[in-house]
Design an enzyme around this catalytic site. Structure first.
Site, PDB file in Angstrom:
ATOM      1  N   ASP A 189      73.495 -21.538  13.035  1.00  0.00           N
ATOM      2  CA  ASP A 189      73.476 -21.937  13.909  1.00  0.00           C
ATOM      3  C   ASP A 189      72.695 -20.478  14.547  1.00  0.00           C
ATOM      4  O   ASP A 189      72.595 -19.679  15.418  1.00  0.00           O
ATOM      5  CB  ASP A 189      75.049 -22.217  15.162  1.00  0.00           C
TER       6      ASP A 189
ATOM      7  N   LYS B  94      77.315 -13.738  19.315  1.00  0.00           N
ATOM      8  CA  LYS B  94      76.301 -12.683  18.086  1.00  0.00           C
ATOM      9  C   LYS B  94      75.246 -13.422  17.405  1.00  0.00           C
ATOM     10  O   LYS B  94      74.922 -14.511  17.901  1.00  0.00           O
ATOM     11  CB  LYS B  94      77.950 -13.285  17.011  1.00  0.00           C
TER      12      LYS B  94
ATOM     13  N   ASP C 130      73.823 -17.326  13.996  1.00  0.00           N
ATOM     14  CA  ASP C 130      74.641 -16.203  15.274  1.00  0.00           C
ATOM     15  C   ASP C 130      75.268 -14.760  14.275  1.00  0.00           C
ATOM     16  O   ASP C 130      76.004 -14.256  14.098  1.00  0.00           O
ATOM     17  CB  ASP C 130      75.388 -16.509  15.698  1.00  0.00           C
ATOM     18  N   ARG C 131      75.026 -15.251  12.588  1.00  0.00           N
ATOM     19  CA  ARG C 131      75.161 -14.656  12.047  1.00  0.00           C
ATOM     20  C   ARG C 131      74.854 -14.054  10.812  1.00  0.00           C
ATOM     21  O   ARG C 131      73.584 -14.741  11.168  1.00  0.00           O
ATOM     22  CB  ARG C 131      76.538 -15.761  10.383  1.00  0.00           C
TER      23      ARG C 131
ATOM     24  N   SER D  26      77.975 -24.085  12.716  1.00  0.00           N
ATOM     25  CA  SER D  26      78.012 -23.487  12.081  1.00  0.00           C
ATOM     26  C   SER D  26      77.286 -23.067  11.083  1.00  0.00           C
ATOM     27  O   SER D  26      77.152 -23.857  10.655  1.00  0.00           O
ATOM     28  CB  SER D  26      79.329 -21.667  12.527  1.00  0.00           C
ATOM     29  N   HIS D  27      78.583 -22.292  10.371  1.00  0.00           N
ATOM     30  CA  HIS D  27      78.440 -22.143   8.868  1.00  0.00           C
ATOM     31  C   HIS D  27      78.775 -23.184   7.818  1.00  0.00           C
ATOM     32  O   HIS D  27      79.453 -22.877   6.289  1.00  0.00           O
ATOM     33  CB  HIS D  27      78.855 -20.892   8.392  1.00  0.00           C
TER      34      HIS D  27
ATOM     35  N   ASP E 245      73.260 -17.932   9.702  1.00  0.00           N
ATOM     36  CA  ASP E 245      73.838 -18.834   8.942  1.00  0.00           C
ATOM     37  C   ASP E 245      73.271 -20.020   9.503  1.00  0.00           C
ATOM     38  O   ASP E 245      72.405 -20.244  10.661  1.00  0.00           O
ATOM     39  CB  ASP E 245      75.623 -18.838   9.078  1.00  0.00           C
TER      40      ASP E 245
HETATM   41  C1  VG1 Z   1      85.360 -17.226  11.768  1.00  0.00           C
HETATM   42  C2  VG1 Z   1      85.401 -15.836  11.704  1.00  0.00           C
HETATM   43  C3  VG1 Z   1      85.074 -15.737  13.397  1.00  0.00           C
HETATM   44  C4  VG1 Z   1      84.304 -15.828  13.492  1.00  0.00           C
HETATM   45  C5  VG1 Z   1      84.255 -17.428  13.496  1.00  0.00           C
HETATM   46  C6  VG1 Z   1      82.927 -18.511  14.097  1.00  0.00           C
HETATM   47  O1  VG1 Z   1      86.619 -17.738  11.952  1.00  0.00           O
HETATM   48  O2  VG1 Z   1      86.661 -15.790  11.131  1.00  0.00           O
HETATM   49  O3  VG1 Z   1      85.434 -13.735  12.907  1.00  0.00           O
HETATM   50  O4  VG1 Z   1      83.839 -15.034  14.869  1.00  0.00           O
HETATM   51  O5  VG1 Z   1      84.569 -17.765  12.609  1.00  0.00           O
HETATM   52  O6  VG1 Z   1      82.069 -18.322  13.731  1.00  0.00           O
HETATM   53  P1  VG1 Z   1      88.137 -18.369  11.819  1.00  0.00           P
HETATM   54  O7  VG1 Z   1      89.062 -18.263  12.556  1.00  0.00           O
HETATM   55  O8  VG1 Z   1      87.446 -19.212  10.712  1.00  0.00           O
HETATM   56  O9  VG1 Z   1      88.413 -16.759  10.526  1.00  0.00           O
HETATM   57  V1  VG1 Z   1      80.201 -18.923  13.422  1.00  0.00           V
HETATM   58  O10 VG1 Z   1      79.148 -18.715  12.878  1.00  0.00           O
HETATM   59  O11 VG1 Z   1      81.155 -19.804  12.214  1.00  0.00           O
HETATM   60  O12 VG1 Z   1      80.564 -19.570  15.052  1.00  0.00           O
HETATM   61 CO    CO Z   2      77.863 -19.316  13.140  1.00  0.00          CO
END
Ligand code: VG1
Ligand code: CO
Length: 556
Positions: A281, A380, A283-284, A113-114, A279
């Protein structure tokens, strides 16, 4: 076809969103294979020969190697068909789209992801089920259990696939089919069903309404160029950093004020009406208005909720219900209450929305962490959020800032901020959480107590505190320890939790949410308005003492 003996690796425990580790870790011989075999083992011994599995990711370093391994292991585990995006590229919402459209068994998403990518960066593997959403906890727990006792994995090295030409490749005498699809087509078609592309084309074509979209060298570049420029007529320069890179150009592909600061700086020049970033992937999303006006993700969700009937999809399917993750501000609660929609509060992580959507109880949901989406898929969806905003702007004929200000005037404003302390020593972070848990375990000792910030005369009386526990309304499963909450008599909240997506040390997240109904105070800066609650949070948690940190890494 080979069965290879192996031994368990420690710590293959999926977190908030799949297994995330350093790419180096995934490259250890057998590491990826063990986790993938554990997915197949957890799915069970069912006959998979008639099943389809979707695989794709954000193009980060090690993805192509992982993709090859997964395809060879899918063949060896007798999966009938694997569908992959061209060159392995598929955004997370596009995987969800394909899983649903192809009535697949599920999918495997290759992304962290990010989190940064590259040889020293992060990699991740996530399993999604047939509804298109991240596997629920029952399944991720089963996968983790399998990783602890794995003895062998199956792989079919004879399957030498090509990922760069669209079409079908057949192996093992026709028993295994690999299908390479265009990464964007199915996703773009879905967006056209949801939004009024004619309206958006009129709005964007010729650069009348100037947008700037930052794909941050993640997976979204090709999607954004195809949809905003080719389909909707925005000028080509409307999408920047649109080439997916293995290391995202060395940055964090994280759309927030810190890591997308370049985009904010360009918007501040005042030449664009709208800015957005995604981000790694896809989704953000981050939404900005003219002059760099920042839309807090919790407000973004509430605004979309309030305007849902301007989106053709919601008009057709009806608004079945709304939801947010627990730490997300209560802004959407005001809309749900005022406009009579049911509102659900779930733990952090998109997997918790899936059951409600499948049961037809939820149409729109989001998280404070720049995640917004609807039941068109089970992830998302960053680009969906941008199209939702553009639709609101096109129909309301207001600027981003006007839309947000009129929202606050109508519903009141929830001030919200999140402090992230990244890469903290785990020992100190765990100690802090344990101390907080001890406090909320004995609520009688603290409830009714009055708190105040350092230089402020505002007083806050504690009315409740707990460690968030969730019972899924559909399958009744229980999820515990999802964040320590302190709730005050005026509805203000302080929440602490540890991140479940990081790969080094611990990340502490501190969330603060406070409702302001007084219109004369609604325009205040969130950091100023929330200062006393921030002080109180730091005091209750003794964060500095436990972590040695005086400042957060990221403030949202
Ligand atoms: C974070 C965010 C959460 C989100 C998750 C995955 O998790 O706070 O809201 O669903 O990332 O998003 P955490 O456990 O680090 O707080 V993504 O775009 O990284 O798949
Ligand atoms: Co993501």
């Amino acid at each position: 076809m080979a069965t290879v003996a192996t031994e368990p690796f420690e710590g293959q425990k999926p977190g908030t969103s799949g297994l995330r580790k350093k790419a180096k870790e995934f490259r250890r011989p057998g590491y990826t294979e063990n986790f993938v075999q554990s997915i197949f083992d957890a799915i069970g011994t069912a006959d998979l020969t008639q099943s389809t599995l979707v695989v794709g990711g954000d193009g980060r370093y090690y993805m192509r190697d992982a993709l090859r391994i997964i395809v060879q292991m899918a063949a060896a585990n007798k999966v009938g068909r694997v569908v992959v995006g061209k060159n392995g590229i598929l955004s997370t919402p596009a995987v969800s789209t394909l899983i649903r459209k192809r009535k697949s068994l599920g999918g495997i998403i290759l992304t962290a992801s990010h989190n940064p990518g590259g040889p020293d960066g992060d990699f991740g593997i996530k399993y999604n089920t047939g509804n298109g959403g991240p596997a629920p906890e029952g399944i991720t727990k089963a996968i983790f259990e399998k990783t602890k006792s794995i003895k062998e994995y199956r792989i079919c090295k004879e399957v030498q696939a090509e990922f760069d030409c669209i079409g079908e490749q057949t192996f093992l005498g026709g028993q295994f089919v690999l299908e390479i699809v265009d990464s964007i087509t199915d996703y773009a078609a879905l967006m056209k069903e949801i939004f009024d592309f004619d309206l958006l084309r009129t709005f964007l074509s010729g650069g009348k309404f100037r947008i700037l979209v930052d794909a941050m060298n993640g997976v979204m570049g090709p999607y954004a160029s195809r949809i905003f420029c080719e389909e909707l007529g925005a000028p080509a320069e409307s999408v920047i950093r649109n080439v997916p890179l293995e290391d995202f150009g060395g940055g964090h592909p994280d759309p927030n004020l810190t890591y997308a600061a370049d985009l904010v700086a360009v918007l501040k020049k005042g030449e664009h009406d709208f800015g957005a970033a995604f981000d790694g992937d896809g989704d953000r999303n981050m939404i900005l208005g003219r002059g760099g006006f920042f839309v807090n993700p919790s407000d973004s969700l509430a605004v979309i909720a309030a305007h849902n009937q301007s989106i053709p999809y919601f008009k057709q399917t009806g608004m079945k219900g709304m939801a947010r993750s627990m730490p997300t501000s209560g802004a959407i609660d005001r809309v749900a209450k005022e406009d009579h929609f049911s509102l659900y509060e779930v733990p952090t992580g998109w997997k918790f929305f899936g059951n409600l959507m499948d049961a037809g109880k939820l149409s729109l949901c989001g998280e404070e962490s720049f995640g917004t989406g609807s039941d068109h898929v089970r992830e998302k969806d960053g680009l969906w959020a941008v199209l939702a905003w553009l639709t609101i702007l096109a129909t309301s004929k207001q600027s981003v800032e006007q839309v947000v200000n009129s929202h606050w005037t109508k519903y009141g404003r929830n001030f919200f901020t999140r402090y992230d302390y990244e890469g903290v020593e785990s020992v100190g972070a765990n100690e802090m959480m344990e101390k907080l848990r001890t406090i909320v375990a004995n609520p009688a000792d603290v409830i009714g107590k009055e708190f105040a910030g350092k230089d402020d005369n505002r007083r806050y009386t504690l009315s409740a505190c707990d460690d968030f526990r969730y019972e899924d309304p559909i399958d009744k499963s229980i999820t515990e320890k999802q964040g320590v909450r302190f709730i005050f008599s005026d509805g203000s909240r302080i929440v602490f939790r540890l991140s479940g997506t990081g790969t080094g040390g611990a990340t502490i997240r501190l969330y603060i949410d406070s409702f302001e109904s007084d219109p004369t105070r609604q325009m205040e800066d969130a950091q100023v308005a929330l200062r006393p609650l921030i002080d109180i949070a730091l005091e209750i948690s003794q964060l500095q003492k436990h972590t040695g940190r005086t400042e957060p890494t990221v403030i949202t």
